[in-house]
Design a protein around this motif. Structure first.
Motif, PDB file in Angstrom:
ATOM      1  N   GLY A 206       7.041  52.178 -23.391  1.00  0.00           N
ATOM      2  CA  GLY A 206       6.225  53.377 -23.231  1.00  0.00           C
ATOM      3  C   GLY A 206       5.796  54.037 -24.528  1.00  0.00           C
ATOM      4  N   PHE A 207       5.826  53.290 -25.632  1.00  0.00           N
ATOM      5  CA  PHE A 207       5.313  53.798 -26.898  1.00  0.00           C
ATOM      6  C   PHE A 207       3.904  53.245 -27.121  1.00  0.00           C
ATOM      7  N   ASP A 208       3.060  54.007 -27.783  1.00  0.00           N
ATOM      8  CA  ASP A 208       1.668  53.608 -27.983  1.00  0.00           C
ATOM      9  C   ASP A 208       1.598  52.449 -28.981  1.00  0.00           C
ATOM     10  N   PRO A 209       1.225  51.246 -28.533  1.00  0.00           N
ATOM     11  CA  PRO A 209       1.213  50.092 -29.438  1.00  0.00           C
ATOM     12  C   PRO A 209       0.199  50.218 -30.561  1.00  0.00           C
ATOM     13  N   ARG A 210      -0.837  51.038 -30.366  1.00  0.00           N
ATOM     14  CA  ARG A 210      -1.842  51.210 -31.430  1.00  0.00           C
ATOM     15  C   ARG A 210      -1.241  51.834 -32.680  1.00  0.00           C
ATOM     16  N   GLU A 211      -0.145  52.542 -32.509  1.00  0.00           N
ATOM     17  CA  GLU A 211       0.482  53.189 -33.657  1.00  0.00           C
ATOM     18  C   GLU A 211       1.148  52.176 -34.590  1.00  0.00           C
ATOM     19  N   SER A 212       1.352  50.937 -34.139  1.00  0.00           N
ATOM     20  CA  SER A 212       1.878  49.904 -35.033  1.00  0.00           C
ATOM     21  C   SER A 212       0.884  49.617 -36.161  1.00  0.00           C
ATOM     22  N   VAL A 213      -0.399  49.633 -35.820  1.00  0.00           N
ATOM     23  CA  VAL A 213      -1.436  49.439 -36.834  1.00  0.00           C
ATOM     24  C   VAL A 213      -1.480  50.638 -37.772  1.00  0.00           C
ATOM     25  N   ALA A 214      -1.389  51.824 -37.204  1.00  0.00           N
ATOM     26  CA  ALA A 214      -1.375  53.038 -38.031  1.00  0.00           C
ATOM     27  C   ALA A 214      -0.195  53.024 -38.993  1.00  0.00           C
ATOM     28  N   LEU A 215       0.949  52.528 -38.531  1.00  0.00           N
ATOM     29  CA  LEU A 215       2.133  52.452 -39.387  1.00  0.00           C
ATOM     30  C   LEU A 215       1.852  51.603 -40.621  1.00  0.00           C
ATOM     31  N   TRP A 216       1.267  50.424 -40.425  1.00  0.00           N
ATOM     32  CA  TRP A 216       1.041  49.546 -41.573  1.00  0.00           C
ATOM     33  C   TRP A 216      -0.058  50.058 -42.471  1.00  0.00           C
ATOM     34  N   ARG A 217      -0.968  50.828 -41.927  1.00  0.00           N
ATOM     35  CA  ARG A 217      -1.952  51.499 -42.798  1.00  0.00           C
ATOM     36  C   ARG A 217      -1.257  52.564 -43.641  1.00  0.00           C
ATOM     37  N   MET A 219       1.857  52.404 -44.553  1.00  0.00           N
ATOM     38  CA  MET A 219       2.618  51.637 -45.532  1.00  0.00           C
ATOM     39  C   MET A 219       1.738  51.237 -46.712  1.00  0.00           C
ATOM     40  N   ALA A 220       0.546  50.764 -46.405  1.00  0.00           N
ATOM     41  CA  ALA A 220      -0.371  50.345 -47.466  1.00  0.00           C
ATOM     42  C   ALA A 220      -0.759  51.532 -48.342  1.00  0.00           C
ATOM     43  N   ALA A 221      -0.997  52.672 -47.709  1.00  0.00           N
ATOM     44  CA  ALA A 221      -1.382  53.872 -48.464  1.00  0.00           C
ATOM     45  C   ALA A 221      -0.241  54.376 -49.332  1.00  0.00           C
ATOM     46  N   ALA A 222       0.996  54.149 -48.882  1.00  0.00           N
ATOM     47  CA  ALA A 222       2.161  54.618 -49.637  1.00  0.00           C
ATOM     48  C   ALA A 222       2.444  53.755 -50.852  1.00  0.00           C
ATOM     49  N   GLY A 223       1.780  52.589 -50.935  1.00  0.00           N
ATOM     50  CA  GLY A 223       1.993  51.713 -52.076  1.00  0.00           C
ATOM     51  C   GLY A 223       2.992  50.634 -51.739  1.00  0.00           C
TER      52      GLY A 223
END
Length: 268
Positions: A206-217, A219-223
């Motif tokens: 029941g978690f939004d799977p689209r947020e997995s992509v947001a997570l890695w974005r 991560m990329a922004a954090a360096g």
């Protein structure tokens, strides 16, 4: 220098090594697992105990409850074989943006990760990924692969004639080739497999799977490391995002069904 004199013996030995312990991962991928799971579980439990002694755990009750809630929701949708195990999830008080899994059903999350995983679904992507590592026996597979390749090289060295500078150079080059051609790709395969299994777990919980992509974005922004993907144990952020997006439709459909039934996760 020719190393073909004992090639039949080397080929036979390599075949014996590779035929021991073949199995399949949850995605159906053929994997090489040569060690008893009980042995790896014991190693994982011992390592986790040592870490808890050496690294302080978070004393933030709210954060710990949030992490545990996310983990509990994910574990609840696993098959009985895994759901009923004695999972242990610990929030370590450390600024590094990271998480890890160990055989023996142990998962560690660092508080620094929570600065990048900005909501419950992004945290679920991480925890689901780590759960997948455990279920897919990636720890056993990696140790088994390293053991087998090391033994094959050692055997080849012993069967290839007298010691010489040329022979040493050849086997040093073979060692590098094994690392880049076998060990690192296996690790990247594990990471990609854990991403996709984790995506499935989070959607079913029941978690939004689209947020997995947001997570890695995030991560990329954090360096991150500038190590080329070829020489890294992890896929690049772009590769991970592309793979997640490719597998998104089926998992989003699962999540949408849960929303329609008002069964989405509610941890924070």
């Amino acid at each position: 220098m020719k190393l073909t004199t004992h090639s039949k013996k080397i080929t036979l030995a390599a075949a014996i090594i590779l035929l021991v312990g073949c199995s399949a991962s949850p995605t159906g991928r053929t994997q090489f697992v040569a060690l008893p799971d009980s042995q790896l579980d014991q190693m994982g439990e011992e390592s986790f105990t040592t870490m808890k002694q050496e690294i302080p755990t978070s004393n933030d009750t709210q954060l710990r409850q949030q992490v545990q809630c996310v983990a509990d929701a994910l574990i609840a949708i696993l098959p009985d074989k895994y759901r009923t195990q004695d999972w242990e999830v610990v929030l370590f008080d450390d600024k590094q943006v990271n998480a890890f899994a160990l055989p023996g059903y142990k998962i560690g999350i660092y508080t620094g990760l929570l600065s990048v995983a900005k909501n419950q679904s992004q945290l679920a992507a991480v925890v689901g990924h780590e759960i997948a590592h455990v279920i897919a026996r990636h720890g056993n597979e990696r140790v088994s692969t390293q053991m087998a390749t090391s033994q094959a090289l050692a055997l080849g060295y012993q069967l290839s004639g007298e010691d010489s500078a040329q022979k040493t150079a050849i086997f040093q080059a073979l060692g590098i080739g094994v690392q880049v051609g076998i060990i690192l790709p296996f690790s990247r395969t594990h990471e990609s497999e854990a991403d996709l299994l984790g995506l499935e777990y989070m959607a079913k919980a029941g978690f939004d799977p689209r947020e997995s992509v947001a997570l890695w974005r995030n991560m990329a922004a954090a360096g991150s490391s500038k190590t080329p993907e070829l020489l890294s144990t992890h896929p690049s952020h772009d590769t991970r995002i592309e793979d997640l997006q490719t597998n998104m439709p089926a998992n989003l459909a699962i999540y949408d069904t849960l929303i329609s039934r008002q069964k989405q996760a509610k941890c924070y």
